[in-house]
Design a protein around this motif. Structure first.
Motif, PDB file in Angstrom:
ATOM      1  N   SER A 394       0.836  -1.212   0.000  1.00 35.53           N
ATOM      2  CA  SER A 394       0.000   0.000   0.000  1.00 35.53           C
ATOM      3  C   SER A 394       0.867   1.256   0.000  1.00 35.53           C
ATOM      4  N   LEU A 395       1.948   1.215   0.790  1.00 35.56           N
ATOM      5  CA  LEU A 395       2.831   2.384   0.852  1.00 35.56           C
ATOM      6  C   LEU A 395       3.537   2.642  -0.479  1.00 35.56           C
ATOM      7  N   LYS A 396       3.890   1.570  -1.173  1.00 33.86           N
ATOM      8  CA  LYS A 396       4.608   1.735  -2.438  1.00 33.86           C
ATOM      9  C   LYS A 396       3.764   2.504  -3.458  1.00 33.86           C
ATOM     10  N   TYR A 397       2.481   2.195  -3.454  1.00 33.05           N
ATOM     11  CA  TYR A 397       1.626   2.767  -4.489  1.00 33.05           C
ATOM     12  C   TYR A 397       0.689   3.838  -3.931  1.00 33.05           C
ATOM     13  N   MET A 398       1.073   4.454  -2.831  1.00 27.87           N
ATOM     14  CA  MET A 398       0.292   5.556  -2.265  1.00 27.87           C
ATOM     15  C   MET A 398       0.595   6.827  -3.080  1.00 27.87           C
ATOM     16  N   ASP A 399      -0.427   7.406  -3.661  1.00 24.68           N
ATOM     17  CA  ASP A 399      -0.212   8.600  -4.495  1.00 24.68           C
ATOM     18  C   ASP A 399      -0.961   9.837  -3.978  1.00 24.68           C
ATOM     19  N   LYS A 400      -1.527   9.712  -2.762  1.00 29.14           N
ATOM     20  CA  LYS A 400      -2.267  10.842  -2.192  1.00 29.14           C
ATOM     21  C   LYS A 400      -1.346  11.611  -1.224  1.00 29.14           C
ATOM     22  N   ASP A 422      -6.704   0.949   1.660  1.00 30.28           N
ATOM     23  CA  ASP A 422      -5.880   2.150   1.490  1.00 30.28           C
ATOM     24  C   ASP A 422      -6.538   3.085   0.481  1.00 30.28           C
ATOM     25  N   ASN A 423      -6.036   4.299   0.429  1.00 26.78           N
ATOM     26  CA  ASN A 423      -6.560   5.276  -0.532  1.00 26.78           C
ATOM     27  C   ASN A 423      -5.504   5.595  -1.588  1.00 26.78           C
ATOM     28  N   GLY A 424      -4.765   4.531  -2.007  1.00 32.26           N
ATOM     29  CA  GLY A 424      -3.725   4.696  -3.024  1.00 32.26           C
ATOM     30  C   GLY A 424      -4.302   4.848  -4.421  1.00 32.26           C
ATOM     31  N   LYS A 425      -3.449   4.615  -5.399  1.00 29.43           N
ATOM     32  CA  LYS A 425      -3.872   4.861  -6.781  1.00 29.43           C
ATOM     33  C   LYS A 425      -4.796   3.767  -7.319  1.00 29.43           C
ATOM     34  N   GLY A 426      -4.913   2.640  -6.606  1.00 29.39           N
ATOM     35  CA  GLY A 426      -5.811   1.569  -7.036  1.00 29.39           C
ATOM     36  C   GLY A 426      -5.177   0.668  -8.090  1.00 29.39           C
ATOM     37  N   PHE A 439       5.814 -12.629  -9.310  1.00 24.33           N
ATOM     38  CA  PHE A 439       6.516 -11.699 -10.186  1.00 24.33           C
ATOM     39  C   PHE A 439       5.587 -10.813 -11.009  1.00 24.33           C
ATOM     40  N   TYR A 440       4.284 -10.863 -10.718  1.00 24.95           N
ATOM     41  CA  TYR A 440       3.391  -9.987 -11.486  1.00 24.95           C
ATOM     42  C   TYR A 440       3.481  -8.573 -10.928  1.00 24.95           C
ATOM     43  N   ARG A 441       3.711  -7.647 -11.806  1.00 25.83           N
ATOM     44  CA  ARG A 441       3.839  -6.247 -11.396  1.00 25.83           C
ATOM     45  C   ARG A 441       2.920  -5.411 -12.264  1.00 25.83           C
ATOM     46  N   THR A 442       2.123  -4.566 -11.625  1.00 25.12           N
ATOM     47  CA  THR A 442       1.245  -3.682 -12.392  1.00 25.12           C
ATOM     48  C   THR A 442       2.028  -2.531 -12.994  1.00 25.12           C
ATOM     49  N   ASP A 443       3.199  -2.228 -12.424  1.00 24.09           N
ATOM     50  CA  ASP A 443       4.031  -1.145 -12.970  1.00 24.09           C
ATOM     51  C   ASP A 443       5.067  -1.761 -13.906  1.00 24.09           C
ATOM     52  N   ALA A 444       4.643  -2.010 -15.155  1.00 25.46           N
ATOM     53  CA  ALA A 444       5.520  -2.678 -16.114  1.00 25.46           C
ATOM     54  C   ALA A 444       6.795  -1.900 -16.363  1.00 25.46           C
ATOM     55  N   GLY A 478      -7.721   5.177  -8.844  1.00 26.32           N
ATOM     56  CA  GLY A 478      -7.837   6.550  -8.367  1.00 26.32           C
ATOM     57  C   GLY A 478      -8.448   6.670  -6.989  1.00 26.32           C
ATOM     58  N   THR A 479      -9.036   5.582  -6.487  1.00 25.31           N
ATOM     59  CA  THR A 479      -9.709   5.623  -5.175  1.00 25.31           C
ATOM     60  C   THR A 479      -8.944   4.822  -4.132  1.00 25.31           C
ATOM     61  N   GLY A 480      -8.562   3.598  -4.473  1.00 29.34           N
ATOM     62  CA  GLY A 480      -7.822   2.790  -3.515  1.00 29.34           C
ATOM     63  C   GLY A 480      -8.114   1.308  -3.660  1.00 29.34           C
TER      64      GLY A 480
END
Length: 497
Positions: A394-400, A422-426, A439-444, A478-480
């Motif tokens: 959650s902390l890695k992808y927190m964008d708020k 969390d309220n990260g980028k979702g 090994f699946y990563r959403t941030d290619a 955009g919500t979490g």
């Protein structure tokens, strides 16, 4: 079909088919030859009994000539003294293995045979012999073996005359020979065709699947597993084909798993190498800064050292993940299961996490909706790893600017449900089903500021499954994101005395 049944069928086919086909063939040949005899010799009413009795058939063939001879002897016996007339009668007997002989007193007056048989002539019936004067004739045995039909008459000079139709009973009508030859030929042909058919049937039932297995063995030896083995032939070999096909599938799955495993290992090494490079580079930079005197104030020195410490912790965490991954892959995760009061456990866990999250500018809220303290059987250390991995993600992808993490406990029947929101980028819906895969990563693009080896959530899934629980997630871009953990309650079974 089982090999035993195939052999039983072959046994009866070898016996019955030749018998039936031979019977049909003989019946057909016999009908044809009966028609041929009637047409060729001008006789009627030929029966199967006539064909089986050579003498009877020969007698029937000469019946018309004998009737003419009788009629002539009774009404116009002078013709029997005419050699040309006798030649015409004898001509009718040609081709029927018979000839005409006329006796005058004790001498031969006319003989239609090319050579005269003195022994036969001496055995001919006497004039007026009642047994010889009919269409059935009289059989002369011993060394002669002839059938004789006799018609008596009187010559114009008063001499006693006898006209004989003679044929050798040991001679065979050509049509009968043809039937025997055709029958022998057909029997041999039927036996050959039956044997050929059975050999082909057996070959296809046994050799075809064996050849298929041979080809399959060759393919496997060459490393080709992209083929199928069809179940054919006898049941026993068909079962062997099924077993071979199952072996091929398992070999293929094993080969595919090995390829995937090698790919995952390469990807893991690449991920870890990439993620270790960033903190190592930072550590080197800050150490060089200290060595060069850049940190010339206590505040800068403190900041440099703290940064180095944090980067060292990050590297330590990555190495721990790698070590734990190797244990997952070999199913050697050390578990120590105990009874845990879930409410007390999460209160301590939240207190510990709050300090860490506060320094990151993220607020942590804890909601306990359990009506009573529940007990679960779990490994406290590994459960803590699950929570830390989710929080870390959650902390890695927190964008708020102001991050929020909520932890909720709910009672859902036989399970305790833990929600970490969390309220990260979702997470995009297309990625949501795959986030627990290794090994699946959403941030290619692999933003190095986010880091991560890509195995954190796969570790979460493995630990939860080993606890007999489940893990899933819901998210909205955009919500979490909300992670759901389900642990089965511990329930004591009452002992009845």
């Amino acid at each position: 079909m089982k090999l035993k049944n195939r052999m039983v069928i072959s046994f009866f086919v070898i016996i019955l088919v030749p018998l039936i086909l031979t019977g049909v063939a003989v019946a057909g040949f016999t009908m044809y030859q009966v028609w041929s005899l009637e047409k060729k010799y001008g006789i009627e009413g030929v029966t199967y009994e006539n064909l089986s009795n050579n003498t009877m058939l020969l007698s029937k063939m000469t019946q018309k000539t004998f009737s003419t001879l009788e009629k002539t002897a009774s009404s116009d016996s002078e013709k029997l003294e005419d050699t040309s007339y006798l030649d015409s009668l004898n001509q009718n007997l040609t081709g029927k293995n018979a000839y005409l002989l006329v006796r005058k007193d004790d001498d031969v007056f006319y003989c239609g045979a090319q050579t005269q048989d003195e022994l036969l002539f001496s055995e001919l019936p006497e004039y007026g012999d009642a047994s010889a004067g009919n269409d059935r004739g009289v059989y002369i045995g011993a060394d002669v073996q002839s059938l004789v039909k006799q018609v008596d008459f009187t010559f114009t000079d008063g001499a006693k005359g006898s006209a004989f139709i003679i044929f050798h009973s040991n001679s065979m009508v050509p049509q009968l020979k043809r039937i025997l030859l055709d029958t022998v030929f057909v029997i041999v042909l039927i036996l050959i065709l039956t044997a050929l058919g059975l050999c082909t049937w057996t070959y296809r039932g046994v050799m075809t699947p064996l050849n298929q297995l041979k080809e399959a063995t060759k393919n496997i030896k060459e490393g080709n597993l992209d083929f199928t083995i069809e179940k054919t032939g006898v049941d026993e070999i068909g079962d062997l084909c099924d077993d071979f096909e199952e072996m091929r599938k398992r070999l293929k799955e094993s080969a595919e798993e090995k390829v995937a495993f090698d790919k995952e290992n390469k990807e893991l090494i690449s991920n870890i190498s990439h993620d270790l490079k960033t903190p190592i580079t930072a550590v080197k930079g800050y150490v060089e800064g200290i060595m060069d005197g850049v940190a010339d104030t206590p505040e800068k020195m403190d900041r440099y050292i703290r940064t180095i410490y944090n980067k060292a912790n990050e590297m330590d965490r990555l190495i721990n993940e790698l070590t734990f991954y190797s244990k997952i892959d070999t199913n050697r995760i050390p578990y120590t299961f105990n009874k845990i009061h879930i409410s007390d456990y999460f209160e301590d866990c939240v207190d510990e996490l709050s300090v860490e999250l506060e320094s990151s500018g993220v607020s942590l809220t804890y909601f306990n909706y359990l009506e009573e303290d529940a007990v679960v059987i779990a490994d406290a250390e590994q459960l803590k790893r699950v929570i830390n991995n989710i929080i870390s993600n959650s902390l890695k992808y927190m964008d708020k600017p102001k991050g929020v993490i909520n932890i909720r406990l709910r009672d859902v029947g036989d399970f305790i449900q833990i929600e970490i929101e969390d309220n990260g980028k979702g997470i995009a819906q297309k990625d949501l089903a795959n986030i627990f895969e290794r090994f699946y990563r959403t941030d290619a693009s692999r933003n190095s500021s986010k880091g991560g080896s890509g195995i954190g959530l796969s570790i979460v899934k493995k630990i939860m499954e080993d606890h007999g629980g489940q893990v899933w997630a819901t998210s909205k871009e955009g919500t979490g994101t909300t992670m759901y953990l389900a642990l089965r309650k511990y329930q004591e079974v009452p002992v009845h005395e």
